[in-house]
Enzyme design. Structure first.
Site, PDB file in Angstrom:
ATOM      1  N   GLY A 149       0.792  -1.236   0.000  1.00 56.73           N
ATOM      2  CA  GLY A 149       0.000   0.000   0.000  1.00 56.73           C
ATOM      3  C   GLY A 149       0.817   1.275   0.000  1.00 56.73           C
ATOM      4  N   ASN A 152      -1.419   7.299   1.278  1.00 57.21           N
ATOM      5  CA  ASN A 152      -2.459   8.337   1.241  1.00 57.21           C
ATOM      6  C   ASN A 152      -3.842   7.833   1.655  1.00 57.21           C
ATOM      7  OD1 ASN A 152      -2.615   6.837  -1.079  1.00 57.21           O
ATOM      8  ND2 ASN A 152      -3.209   8.554  -2.374  1.00 57.21           N
ATOM      9  N   GLU A 249      -1.246   0.043  -9.416  1.00 56.65           N
ATOM     10  CA  GLU A 249      -2.045   1.277  -9.319  1.00 56.65           C
ATOM     11  C   GLU A 249      -1.071   2.397  -9.035  1.00 56.65           C
ATOM     12  OE1 GLU A 249      -5.133   1.797  -9.841  1.00 56.65           O
ATOM     13  OE2 GLU A 249      -5.916  -0.235  -9.947  1.00 56.65           O
ATOM     14  N   CYS A 283      -3.799  10.093  -6.123  1.00 59.55           N
ATOM     15  CA  CYS A 283      -3.149   9.706  -7.377  1.00 59.55           C
ATOM     16  C   CYS A 283      -3.872  10.234  -8.601  1.00 59.55           C
ATOM     17  CB  CYS A 283      -3.086   8.189  -7.445  1.00 59.55           C
ATOM     18  SG  CYS A 283      -4.685   7.431  -7.154  1.00 59.55           S
ATOM     19  N   GLU A 461      -8.764  -2.128 -10.123  1.00 58.90           N
ATOM     20  CA  GLU A 461      -9.378  -2.416  -8.830  1.00 58.90           C
ATOM     21  C   GLU A 461     -10.847  -2.039  -8.948  1.00 58.90           C
ATOM     22  OE1 GLU A 461      -6.608  -0.415  -5.975  1.00 58.90           O
ATOM     23  OE2 GLU A 461      -5.934  -2.464  -5.652  1.00 58.90           O
TER      24      GLU A 461
END
Ligand code: NDP
Length: 487
Positions: A149, A152, A249, A283, A461
């Protein structure tokens, strides 16, 4: 102010400590106070987690989809019941304002658990008729998946990765960012309480080397990382040595296109939320705001008046809009970009430097910042800043703006503000991005797949599409006639 967990790691259904791992601290970004002292996972602990995940996965995959669904639904309920506690913890660990974390962090994690719970109960393959028989397909879990991970959205990222993984019958070993290590442990507690078998979800603390160890471990079948483009490339390289599945991601430098016929107030709202929410640490932020020349002055005027009303302050005060940046390193990085913007000739329309908040003088606060007269080649228009820094550029016409919007190595998201329906769909098809918002920005409902194109990532995702990234299809051919051979 302390938020010390019982131990650093959570594996095989319980907290585990190993003090031989290097120590590190989690701090409150608003004051610099230490929240918790933790230890990095040692190689021995990684092996323990892998062994636990193997046992947990076998047990979890053996139960029916309907039973898995019940466990995930119960976990979603527990997350919602504990939303206040989880939101406060997330605010302490990240510095994000409590008015955000109450609605966006654990809450969206719970949405993911609930959504994938529903899909867990209905995973089915296909039947394919053939001349001398038939074939059918089975969707099978991959085995042990690693989740890595960013800092944020710590609990949201842990839930967005683990919910589809678990729905498909996998186990997960999750490594939070060492900057925000705390809330993933709470998610692990919740899973256990909801009835997840021990070992099906584990949390190991550590830094880049732990991420690299998980990405190269031969017993791990898949790695999903949320992070920067550079980290994504490293993970893909490491994962290739054992031919793992990967979901990446990654970062972005997304465009927002504001046409002269747009509802200008809505476009200003989108640009503000898409640049300043979470103190700009998102992001998919639309950090390149292209405004059609005829409405440029009106847009900037509205924007600066709204930006001036943003309240920085105590992150735990529900009236505060923006908290500090997550760390000293991020603070230094964002301030450096603010300086570079001015040195390269952009005009500072508002903000542009550190902010002082009374009572929080040691916090990493910066002013929400708008640069105008930005040229596409400037550093602030090309590189991901990950802070509250908006670049406004003007354009004349559709062809020009779409070419400039696409002239980037990133492709995470884009926004289009216009009242012209045909133009909205025409440009939605042409913009190079994984997600396009029309007359909206940064909304990520769990039903909608989310991810990037170009260097912003691989895989998706959320949405049904996420399931395909956590399972593999097996084809079974069945002959209904006699077998023949030419020799
Ligand atoms: P980083 O890329 O620095 O780190 C992401 C995670 O990867 C961290 O847990 C980090 O560990 C770990 N890591 C670092 N090196 C390696 C390695 N060699 N192998 C495996 N894992 C490694 O990102 P940040 O945490 O700084 O987050 C900000 C970035 O994340 C931004 O670029 C942002 O755009 C992106 N992001 C993308 C999102 C998306 O959905 N597309 C959403 C949110 C953020 P550690 O830091 O503990 O050392």
């Amino acid at each position: 102010m302390r938020a010390q967990p019982p131990a650093s790691h959570y594996l095989d259904g319980a907290y585990v400590e190993d003090e031989t791992g290097d120590a590190f601290e989690s701090v409150y970004p608003a004051t610099g106070e230490v929240l918790a002292s933790l230890h990095v996972a040692t190689p021995a602990l990684i092996e323990r987690a892998v062994a636990a995940a193997k046992r947990g996965q076998e047990q979890w995959a053996a139960i029916s989809g309907a039973e898995r669904s019940r466990v995930l639904r119960r976990a979603a309920e527990l997350m919602r019941e504990r939303n206040e506690e989880l939101s406060q913890l997330e605010t302490l660990d990240t510095g994000k304002a409590i008015q955000e974390t109450r609605v966006a962090d654990a809450a969206s994690g719970a949405d993911a658990l609930e959504y994938f719970a529903a899909l867990a109960a209905d995973r089915r393959g296909a039947h394919i008729d053939l001349p001398n028989g038939f074939a059918y397909t089975r969707w099978e879990p991959l085995g042990i998946c690693a989740g890595i991970g960013a800092w944020n959205y710590p609990i949201q990222i842990a839930a967005w990765k683990s919910a589809p993984a678990l729905a498909c019958g996998n186990a997960m070993i999750f490594k939070p960012s060492d900057v925000t290590p705390l809330s993933a442990l709470k998610l692990a507690e919740i899973y256990t309480e909801a009835g997840l078998p021990a070992g099906a979800f584990n949390v190991l603390q550590g830094k880049g080397p732990l991420g690299a160890a998980l990405s190269s471990h031969p017993a791990i079948a898949k790695v999903s990382v949320t992070g920067s483009v550079g980290t994504g490339a490293k993970v893909m390289g490491t994962a290739s040595t054992t031919t793992k599945h990967v979901t990446l991601e990654l970062g972005g430098k997304s465009p927002i296109l504001v046409f002269a016929d747009a509802d200008l107030d809505a476009a200003v709202s989108g640009a503000i939320l898409g640049n300043f929410y979470s103190t700009g640490q998102i992001c998919s932020n639309g950090t390149r705001v292209f405004v059609e020349r005829s409405v440029r002055a009106a847009f900037i005027d509205k924007l600066c008046r709204r930006a001036a009303a943003i309240r920085l302050g105590n992150p735990l005060d529900s009236e505060t809009h923006l908290g500090p940046l997550v760390s000293k390193a991020q603070y230094d990085k964002v301030l450096a970009y603010m300086r570079v913007g001015q040195e390269e000739g952009a005009t500072l329309a508002c903000g542009g430097g550190p902010a002082t908040v009374t009572g929080f003088e040691d916090g990493w606060f910066v002013e929400p910042t708008v640069f105008t007269d930005v040229v596409d080649t400037m550093t602030i228009a090309r590189e991901e800043i990950f802070g509250p820094v908006m670049c406004v550029m003007e354009f004349d016409g559709e062809e020009e703006v779409i070419a400039r919007a696409n002239a980037t190595e990133f492709g995470l998201a884009a926004g289009i503000y216009t009242r012209d329906l045909s133009r909205a769909h025409r440009l939605a098809a042409r913009v190079e991005a994984g997600t396009v918002w029309v007359n909206a920005y940064n909304l990520t409902p769990v039903e909608m797949p989310f991810g990037g194109v170009k260097r912003s990532g691989i895989g998706r995702e959320n949405g049904r599409e996420a399931l395909e990234h956590y399972s593999q299809v097996k084809s079974v051919y069945v002959a209904t006639g006699p077998e023949d051979a030419p020799y």
